[in-house]
Design an enzyme around this catalytic site. Sequence first.
Site, PDB file in Angstrom:
ATOM      1  CE1 TYR A 134       8.439   0.043   6.700  1.00 28.89           C
ATOM      2  CE2 TYR A 134      10.240   1.255   5.696  1.00 28.89           C
ATOM      3  CZ  TYR A 134       8.932   0.818   5.674  1.00 28.89           C
ATOM      4  OH  TYR A 134       8.120   1.161   4.631  1.00 28.89           O
ATOM      5  CG  HIS A 190       3.686   3.868   7.107  1.00 31.88           C
ATOM      6  ND1 HIS A 190       4.665   3.260   7.851  1.00 31.88           N
ATOM      7  CD2 HIS A 190       3.666   3.197   5.942  1.00 31.88           C
ATOM      8  CE1 HIS A 190       5.221   2.276   7.157  1.00 31.88           C
ATOM      9  NE2 HIS A 190       4.615   2.211   5.993  1.00 31.88           N
TER      10      HIS A 190
END
Length: 334
Positions: free
Chosen positions: A60, A128
């Site tokens: 991110y 993820h």
Amino acid sequence: MTETRTHLIELGDGLRVSRQGYGGMSLSDVYGPVTDDDALRTLTHAVDAGVTFVDTANIYGGGRSERTVARLLRTRRDQVQLASKFGILTGGGIGRRGIRGDREYVREQIELSLSRLGTDHLDLYYQHRVDPNVPIEDTVGALAELVAEGKILHIGLSEATGEEIRRAATVHPIAAVQTEWSIVSRDVEAHVIPAVRDLGIGFVPYSPLSRQWLTGLFDAAALTEGDGRPKFPRFAPEALAANRPVLAEVLDVARDADVTPAQLALAWLYDKGRALDLPVAPIPGTRFTERVDENLAAADIALAPEHVARLDALAGRVVGARSANPQWVSAGRE
């Protein structure tokens, strides 16, 4: 703030978190520009309001989200259940990135995340995305080593299939599965939800507001250059046009229920969790403190059965895939 909103629930493997978390992707510019100080202000407000479950990832903002979370953790580490993720490679942009799940990469990335976050452990560490070239048993085995070393306390998976979740759980208990789930994204109900229920794993819905679209506030004309949403098929102009009647129905149900559309979408997830006897902790993200309060209020809302029924009828009408790459989400591999 009420006791209901801040009450901790147990996911899996003994991990207890707030009923609603905070999605840290919003601490970068992917959904619109935000300064580091404003991002920290919103995150701090969420924790002050009772959110203890903070979710971020190495990818991110290229580590920016983790660095912002680190500023909060300097004085609030013992008040937070901290989750981060590994597995998506930098470069290429949304839908074109690579995936790694090998032991060397797992061990490299935990050290980098811990350094950026300024802490010696994570409460929850997610894979993820599942690496198609590495058996999930091997990746979870590497994560189990980190548990034994105290660098992580619990293991999570994101966008794993039902079969992959079951295989992973043979190696080590899985505390949480994080996958997109919302009024308009319900593919997880076919295979993923049955697996987590069977195994006693908690579920963490990401994008519970469909990247703002379900709030009725999304404005394609206002998007800035760094916004990632146009890369998702569901945000293509033709899909947005085709889905307007679906959104209109959501907004109409919200008016009938006397709640905001965002609260409606979150309350629908809580309703599904109760109906399935499944611990559910959505992680909506936002750049704005007032949205934090609005979202948290959804934990106290009980929808009428007729409103739930109207919402349940919508997902099958939605045009456009939820992922730029079908193989990156569980439904594409089931």
